[in-house]
Design a protein around this motif. Sequence first.
Motif, PDB file in Angstrom:
ATOM      1  N   TYR A  81      34.085 -16.677  18.119  1.00 29.34           N
ATOM      2  CA  TYR A  81      35.461 -16.704  18.605  1.00 29.34           C
ATOM      3  C   TYR A  81      35.537 -17.006  20.094  1.00 29.34           C
ATOM      4  CZ  TYR A  81      36.480 -14.364  14.165  1.00 29.34           C
ATOM      5  OH  TYR A  81      36.600 -14.067  12.853  1.00 29.34           O
TER       6      TYR A  81
ATOM      7  N   GLN B  32      36.538 -20.357  21.675  1.00 27.37           N
ATOM      8  CA  GLN B  32      37.915 -20.809  21.463  1.00 27.37           C
ATOM      9  C   GLN B  32      38.871 -20.261  22.523  1.00 27.37           C
ATOM     10  OE1 GLN B  32      39.245 -20.010  17.439  1.00 27.37           O
ATOM     11  NE2 GLN B  32      37.149 -19.981  16.667  1.00 27.37           N
TER      12      GLN B  32
ATOM     13  N   GLU C 192      31.992 -10.295  20.005  1.00 25.97           N
ATOM     14  CA  GLU C 192      32.274 -11.008  18.748  1.00 25.97           C
ATOM     15  C   GLU C 192      32.395 -10.017  17.583  1.00 25.97           C
ATOM     16  OE1 GLU C 192      32.102 -15.254  19.817  1.00 25.97           O
ATOM     17  OE2 GLU C 192      32.828 -14.123  18.124  1.00 25.97           O
TER      18      GLU C 192
ATOM     19  N   SER D  18      35.662  -9.490  15.217  1.00 26.53           N
ATOM     20  CA  SER D  18      35.544  -9.653  13.763  1.00 26.53           C
ATOM     21  C   SER D  18      36.003  -8.387  13.029  1.00 26.53           C
ATOM     22  CB  SER D  18      34.102  -9.991  13.409  1.00 26.53           C
ATOM     23  OG  SER D  18      33.945 -10.135  12.025  1.00 26.53           O
TER      24      SER D  18
ATOM     25  N   LEU E 247      43.334 -16.661  16.813  1.00 22.17           N
ATOM     26  CA  LEU E 247      42.028 -16.319  16.234  1.00 22.17           C
ATOM     27  C   LEU E 247      41.991 -16.521  14.727  1.00 22.17           C
ATOM     28  CD1 LEU E 247      41.229 -13.128  18.332  1.00 22.17           C
ATOM     29  CD2 LEU E 247      40.030 -15.314  18.418  1.00 22.17           C
TER      30      LEU E 247
ATOM     31  N   ASN F 297      43.756 -18.811  13.256  1.00 24.42           N
ATOM     32  CA  ASN F 297      44.105 -20.219  13.027  1.00 24.42           C
ATOM     33  C   ASN F 297      45.433 -20.401  12.309  1.00 24.42           C
ATOM     34  OD1 ASN F 297      41.750 -21.255  14.217  1.00 24.42           O
ATOM     35  ND2 ASN F 297      40.589 -20.786  12.365  1.00 24.42           N
TER      36      ASN F 297
END
Length: 528
Positions: free
Chosen positions: A3, A6, A70, A74, A117, A119
């Motif tokens: 992530y 991005q 990360e 998540s 995150l 999308n």
Amino acid sequence: MNYLPQLTEDEVRYVCSVIPTQDTITYFQHNPKEFSKIRPGFRANAISKLNVSNLLFSYRNRGFISFFIENHISDWLSQIKEHFNNCMEDGDSKELALFHTLPFCFFADNIALYFKLINEEYSEEYIATLSAAVKAIKESNGKQEKLQEELKAKESDIKKLQAEYELAKSGLEDTDIKLNERSAEVKTLKRSISDLEKLKTVVQNDEEIIASLKANIQEQEGTIQKLRVELADARNSSKRLEEQIRADLEKQQAAKTAKQQAAQKPKCPNDIEEFKDYLGYNLENIGVPADSEYCALLKEHLSNILFQGIPVVVNRNVGITLMKCIANALIGQSNVKTLAYSKDHSVENVDSFLASGGRVVCLDNFIGNCNETELLPLFDNHRDKIIFLTVAYDRTIHYVSGEFLRYCQYLKLTRIRAMSANVEITEDPSTVEEVEVELKWLSPDNRYSHLLREMLGEFGYVQSLVEQKCAVISGEQDLCRMLAFDVLPYCVDVLRIAPYNTSERLLKYAGDAGRCPYKNLFKEWFAR
């Protein structure tokens, strides 16, 4: 999934700021070796909350830190998804499920980051409205929790006071002062209860605001859908209009091209000997000796190649001085308009420049930097111009298709010292009357064209270019000027071959025992 790549720096900083401090400290304590690499001499439990956030952000590119961040992202996304799905299974709409989930997650203060995150793309208005609603719910929930805690505390105080009151009654030990104190405390509690009622009213008002925001979101979604339909219709209309405009422009360009090809023909001085005289005066003015072996040959060569209606490729080191001489002798002024290559120049820009640039024009540094095939139609449309194509390095021409030289004249004059000097022309300007001419390319085959054909074959020229060059050779003077200013310098400076070592026919004709009238000049220039 990764992530962090991005996210912007502000988004990464936000994520680092909401990770629980204790989680970070625990992680550092479980990995003391890695922690000592980024914070030598410190203990993990000794860093402050602010330092924790800054540490995570500053060392986010370290595998040790990025793995930790990360994993948190998540885990958060998984928790949000699970809670959201449970709300949907309980009968919530999508928006209501978001209201029951987002205010209580780590992205409550940055809803746009959450959607990025996972999308999912929404309009800025939708995200702004949703963020306002989430913020209101979060603040309302915080107030409720605070009120509940205060209520519990007050209830505990009431029970305690009641117990003390009963104890006072049974023990008959309480005094009127104590009763008055307790009475005042009771009044304070009543005021607190009144405040709680007011807060309940505030909560109800917030709920009404949330309901109004939901209605506003639905209304905006309807408006957005309508605008999408209108935008699609507008795009279709625009596409049809563009196709029509493109077709009209193509027709206009085709008509313009046909008109140009029909109207423009090469021009040549009405009295070529007069032009040679004026050209000779200008060459002498810049330092070319009039009695030199090559001066008459140069004037003859220039008089033959300048008026063929095709461009002349020349090294820019001598091209600028040469162009000034030609323009001063032909059109009465030494200034020549030049268009330097830029990737921003379109074919239309070049065409416009050639149309308005005057009798003598220059395209500088185009060869080797652009698609030469796009220039060829422009040269046909402006055959009434004398066009110079200047190159910084002759070796550049080696990487251009050999066929390109069928559409232009190669000219190399760097071995004439005076041509390389950047001097101002002081010769009086002259104007020569010109007329349109019909070109006659072919000369009958003769011993000198046959001699040139043999040399070019030994030099490795393509056959089509060999025949084109041989077609303009009518005598020995034509052969010598072609060798001096075109073929031999092309072999040395472009092909990088030694012509006297490559061609036996050249050695026999222009060697020590040869009959060429310019053999000494050729050996001086090209046999070293």
